[in-house]
Motif scaffolding. Structure first.
Motif, PDB file in Angstrom:
ATOM      1  N   VAL A   1       0.868  -1.188   0.000  1.00 53.05           N
ATOM      2  CA  VAL A   1       0.000   0.000   0.000  1.00 53.05           C
ATOM      3  C   VAL A   1       0.895   1.225   0.000  1.00 53.05           C
ATOM      4  CG1 VAL A   1      -1.717   1.328   1.271  1.00 53.05           C
ATOM      5  CG2 VAL A   1      -1.856  -1.175   1.220  1.00 53.05           C
ATOM      6  N   ILE A   2       0.631   2.137  -0.906  1.00 54.67           N
ATOM      7  CA  ILE A   2       1.459   3.322  -0.976  1.00 54.67           C
ATOM      8  C   ILE A   2       0.593   4.568  -0.867  1.00 54.67           C
ATOM      9  CG2 ILE A   2       1.477   3.377  -3.521  1.00 54.67           C
ATOM     10  CD1 ILE A   2       4.513   4.222  -1.410  1.00 54.67           C
ATOM     11  N   VAL A   3       1.052   5.490  -0.011  1.00 51.66           N
ATOM     12  CA  VAL A   3       0.328   6.753   0.142  1.00 51.66           C
ATOM     13  C   VAL A   3       0.889   7.720  -0.887  1.00 51.66           C
ATOM     14  CG1 VAL A   3      -0.103   8.678   1.708  1.00 51.66           C
ATOM     15  CG2 VAL A   3      -0.024   6.332   2.598  1.00 51.66           C
ATOM     16  N   TYR A   4      -0.023   8.389  -1.592  1.00 53.10           N
ATOM     17  CA  TYR A   4       0.422   9.311  -2.638  1.00 53.10           C
ATOM     18  C   TYR A   4       1.131  10.511  -2.027  1.00 53.10           C
ATOM     19  CZ  TYR A   4      -3.129   6.930  -5.553  1.00 53.10           C
ATOM     20  OH  TYR A   4      -3.902   6.014  -6.228  1.00 53.10           O
ATOM     21  N   PRO A   5       2.119  11.022  -2.732  1.00 50.94           N
ATOM     22  CA  PRO A   5       2.726  12.286  -2.269  1.00 50.94           C
ATOM     23  C   PRO A   5       1.676  13.390  -2.335  1.00 50.94           C
ATOM     24  CG  PRO A   5       4.000  11.269  -4.044  1.00 50.94           C
ATOM     25  CD  PRO A   5       2.749  10.503  -3.942  1.00 50.94           C
ATOM     26  N   GLN A   6       1.837  14.360  -1.481  1.00 53.57           N
ATOM     27  CA  GLN A   6       0.811  15.399  -1.412  1.00 53.57           C
ATOM     28  C   GLN A   6       1.000  16.471  -2.470  1.00 53.57           C
ATOM     29  OE1 GLN A   6       0.229  17.069   2.469  1.00 53.57           O
ATOM     30  NE2 GLN A   6       0.153  15.072   3.426  1.00 53.57           N
TER      31      GLN A   6
END
Lengths: 445, 532
Positions: free
Chosen positions: A410-415
């Protein structure tokens, strides 16, 4: 009395003008100049001889090349298919083709498992694939029998309207092209623009070049979630199959059902393909019909890679050549046992026979659009380890690593940026594939 | 039963044939039968609610009517002196009030229960440690309100109040009354009709008049065009902008979304009403119009006299005036008139307006954003009325010609902006988000982001360009027709004065656009105000 008659006449005139008007508008809006269905039915009519008929949808006209099959089988075959066509459409094409070509002796029908749960007539809401065929059927009895059995009752008026639902698209470029072709006569002579792949149409087959780029591979590896359930097979599907079986019996045609293989990852991703395979096998056994599922074809007879496809469901020219070879070998088998020897008993068996690999991904974006999960479609053993490298690539092409050899998929998108996440997958430390997912977090606080 | 369906078509056709072939005294029975059939298709259980409403208000009105007649007879007989009459009046008034009160509690109670009970119980449950979830109806899952319950409840209550106030005498025949309450076109989304107009219209015989058929068909087709060509094609765009998890959209995108919502809401609601009014006209029944080119309003107050007119009139007659005329308000008015005569009128009226709009907001739903929306409208109307003398002074000082076209256009644009600000609270369900978006509209417009966002939007919605094309075409047609309507009192008279090519051309335009739009809409988008 005079007033009443005048009124009735006015109403009749209003209705008549309406039909003429909608016909004219529909004629302008229908932009079918380079439609495959129109081209292939025309070709079917002009083909001098057809002995073997392949029926199905786009799976089949991208897969079965009569140039190869004819040589192997020693008969003149023709692929009579249309994009998105279901078995009811195949039945209509079968009757149409047989009426024109009573020399047809063999019928080969593709069974697309994706459509098994989508065959209900009354639940149909999209009709484009129906008009693609019905508009060009020359026999009114076949045409209207098809339409009245395949269109839900509430949409019957669409049958008689030129601007019926999904009979056209408002695409100015396509409309302009069709209009021009009508004016210069190319439309009626079936002369296509140089850029159209219909120029390569050969007895219903159009091969797609195997110019497999990185983006194509990434797109291929990004899979949709499919599902299958025996309980959700609509009664209509059974009816359509039975119609084909009965027609072939009445006319002494040798009938073979088969399934063109989808990409391995597509089938693996289904999760319960063996349930589907067993259902089809048993069903056709009960009907005393031949059925060959090329999703279960043995590796030694049919070895399809990602590079043999141009998307998850359609083979390119490379893949087409391979499947034609396999199909011809099976059809030329002297006995049923010999034919069955070409296949595994189950998809599980096939999956185990394949080398451990990651064949694609299902990427699920979170509801809040701030992260995504890369779910690998793999036949890896339990003790094998999958790790990922994740990178973000912005719209200017700048790349930044987000994770290195992580177990977390699971990867959190860069803001506050727009770009894509590149996920590289490693199986036991060895790179296997990469896939990308677009994202846009500019609109979050 | 959907309006665009074989069932509805067969119902209309059958009713139409019977209506004009049976003896005229039975025409109302045909309409009643059709209404009951229509309502049964919405759910047999739902029929219980409309029956309760009809029976309770009918018999309550019957009793009130009896008291009214009794008092009149006693007064006419001269049996009692002034004092005796006064005592009798007071006695009867108490009885009448009790009946009225109980009937209102019953009818509004059912409506409130179905609309708000679960929300209230869930709120108490979430905010306290007491578990009262067992009190939730339908296990807390959303309740589908009986078809038209808001509209027929308001209609029934209006009838009862009018009888109470002796505006007219009560209806003697329950089934005629039931027809007034359950007349099927109005059940979908109003309008809220009055008994002294539509009720009487339903009772009188109607000759076959081909003009009614033409007008009804034209109005129906216009409504159809609005709903399917504009509303149904825009709805996905609006949802993509406001229902996405994005909480920091640039102002330019939000404004685009609000403008689309503005068009969508008007097309959906007024389109549905036009269809309903058109159907009623086929039977010679004239229902209360509900819209009068609202986006041409010159003030917010004017807007609410042109948008959902029947609800506005209902609120004016049964909430605003009774409130404004209460002793408390009159006292307040008297004290405020010490400031100025204008304040003496405007302050009580302003408070009454705020209360009315709060009720309208709550009627839309128990959610906070609806309450805020109602409050916003009420406050703007109240303060604009209060500061009216100041505005008049300013225009005089600035020598602005208030009768000029330029000034009118300015007023229209100003009102349009004010109305659309209200839509922020109406459409955006998260209150914090609505304020934030409103702030972004003025402080972070981000015009440069509009094009890329629209590009993404177009990619995410199938056939987006075609849908937008249809929506823009439909909106232009609506605008042109609204302009014509604003200049002619009777648009049908204008229409009939055109030559046949134009008349038929207009009808063909509506039909063809509707047929084309079917390829781009799912066709299952319900009316916004259905099941209210």
């Amino acid at each position: 009395m005079k007033v009443k008659n005048k009124r009735i006449l006015k109403i009749a005139l209003f209705i008549a003008i309406f039909f003429v008007l909608q016909f004219c508008i529909g004629w302008c809006l229908v932009s079918d100049y380079t439609d495959y269905g129109r081209a292939v039915i025309h070709n079917m009519y002009t083909e001098p001889k057809i002995e073997g008929l392949f029926l199905g949808n786009s799976h089949i006209y991208r897969a079965i090349d009569p140039a190869i099959i004819d040589e192997k089988l020693g008969i003149e075959t023709f692929v009579c298919a249309s994009p998105g066509l279901e078995l009811d459409g195949s039945y209509a094409l079968l009757r149409e083709a047989y009426r024109k070509h009573p020399e047809i002796k063999n019928v080969y029908v593709d069974i697309d498992f994706v459509l098994l749960n989508n065959s209900s007539v009354k639940e149909k809401t999209v009709f484009k694939q129906i008009w693609r065929v019905s508009n060009y059927l020359k026999n009114p009895d076949i045409k209207y029998d098809y339409l009245f059995h395949t269109i839900p009752v509430k949409n019957y008026p669409d049958i008689f309207l030129k601007i019926g639902k999904h009979k056209f698209t408002i695409n100015p470029k396509k409309i302009k092209k069709t209009f021009k072709a009508r004016l210069n006569g190319n439309y009626y002579k079936h002369i296509y623009p140089a850029s159209s792949d219909l120029n390569q149409l050969n007895k219903g087959y159009i091969g797609k070049e195997a110019d497999f780029g990185e983006d194509d591979e990434e797109a291929l590896l990004n899979e949709e979630i499919l599902s299958f359930s025996i309980d959700k097979i609509d009664q209509d599907w059974y009816g359509f199959v039975q119609n084909i079986i009965d027609f072939c019996k009445e006319n002494n045609l040798e009938l073979v059902f088969f399934s063109v293989p989808e990409s391995f990852s597509d089938v693996l991703n289904l999760g319960n393909y063996d349930e589907c395979a067993a259902f089809l096998r048993n069903y056709f056994d009960e009907k005393d019909c031949k059925y060959y599922d090329f999703n279960l074809c043995r590796k030694e007879y049919l070895s399809l890679k990602t590079s043999d496809y141009y998307d998850a469901e359609h083979l390119n020219k490379n893949g087409s050549a391979k499947i034609c070879e396999a199909v011809a070998n099976v059809l030329l088998s002297k006995t049923e046992e010999e034919a069955k020897s070409y296949f595994y008993n189950s998809f599980e068996e096939r999956a185990l026979a394949e080398e451990e690999n990651v064949f694609g991904f299902t990427i699920i974006e979170s509801e809040d659009k701030k992260s995504c999960e890369f779910i690998p479609i793999t036949n890896k053993k339990n003790d094998s380890i999958l790790t990922f490298d994740f990178y973000s690539i912005d719209s200017d092409g700048n790349k930044e690593q987000l994770a290195d050899k992580t177990l977390d998929n699971v990867i959190v998108y860069p803001q506050k940026m727009q770009g894509k996440i590149e996920g590289k997958c490693y199986l036991n430390g060895n790179f296997v594939c990469k896939v990308c997912q677009k994202f846009d977090t500019r609109w979050f606080k | 039963m959907e309006i665009i369906s074989y069932k509805f078509f067969i119902l209309i056709l059958t009713t139409f044939i019977f209506y004009y072939t049976v003896p005229k005294k039975f025409q109302w029975i045909c309409l009643l039968a059709a209404s009951l059939v229509f309502y049964f298709f919405s759910g047999t259980f739902n029929f219980v609610f409309i029956l309760i409403s009809s029976l309770s208000t009918f018999f309550a009105a019957k009793k009130l009517g009896t008291y009214n007649i009794f008092y009149k007879e006693r007064k006419a007989s001269n049996e009692l002196d002034k004092q005796g009459l006064k005592e009798l009046k007071n006695k009867l008034r108490s009885k009448k009030r009790l009946i009225l009160f109980l009937t209102l509690i019953l009818n509004f109670g059912i409506l409130a229960c179905l609309k708000y009970w679960n929300t209230i119980i869930a709120s108490i449950n979430n905010s306290t440690s007491v578990d009262i979830s067992f009190l939730l109806l339908n296990h807390g899952k959303g309740l589908l309100l009986p078809l038209g319950i808001s509209f027929y409840t308001f209609q029934a209550v209006a009838y009862l109040l009018d009888v109470y106030n002796e505006k007219f005498s009560d209806e003697k025949n329950f089934f005629r009354y039931l027809l007034f309450i359950s007349f099927f076109p109005q059940l979908i989304q109003g309008p809220i009709n009055r008994y002294d107009k539509m009720g009487k219209d339903l009772a009188v015989p109607h000759d076959f008049d081909f003009n009614n058929i033409k007008e009804g068909a034209l109005q129906f087709l216009f409504g159809l065009m609005k709903k399917y060509v504009v509303a149904d094609t825009l709805v996905k765009f609006v949802d993509e902008i406001f229902d996405s998890p994005y909480n920091n959209l640039p102002g330019s995108v939000i404004v685009l979304g609000i403008l689309m919502y503005s068009a969508y809401q008007y097309a959906d609601f007024s389109g549905g009403i036009d269809m309903v009014l058109g159907i009623a006209k086929l039977f010679g029944i004239r229902m209360q119009p509900n819209f009068r080119q609202p986006y041409f309003s010159i003030s917010l107050g004017d807007f609410w006299r042109r948008w959902h007119i029947s609800l506005g009139l209902w609120m004016k007659d049964y909430v605003f005036y009774p409130l404004a005329l209460t002793k408390g308000m009159q006292k307040l008015g008297k004290s405020c008139s010490k400031i100025s005569k204008h304040c003496g009128r405007a302050i009580p009226a302003g408070i009454a307006n705020i209360i009315v709009f709060l009720i309208v907001g709550i009627w839309h739903g128990p959610e906070l954003h609806y309450v805020l929306w109602g409050l916003y409208n009420g406050l703007v109307i109240a303060f604009s009325d209060l500061f009216k003398p100041l505005f008049t002074k300013v225009t005089t000082i600035l020598k602005i010609n208030t009768k000029s076209l330029g000034h009118k256009i300015f007023q229209i644009i100003r009102t349009f902006i004010i109305v659309n600000i209200g839509w922020y609270f109406d459409r955006i369900t998260d209150v914090k988000k609505s304020f934030y978006f409103l702030g972004n509209t003025f402080t972070s417009f981000g015009g440069q982001y509009l094009k890329p966002f629209v590009k993404t939007l177009i990619k995410s919605i199938p056939f987006a360009k075609s849908k937008l094309g249809l929506a823009i075409t439909g909106s232009c047609i609506i605008f042109i027709i609204s302009l014509i309507q604003s200049k002619h009192d009777d648009i049908f008279a204008w229409y009939k004065s055109r030559n046949i090519a134009i008349r038929w051309g207009i009808m063909y335009l509506f039909i063809i656009l509707f047929l084309i739009s079917r390829s781009y809409s799912s066709g299952t988008e319900a009316f916004m105000y259905a099941n209210f």
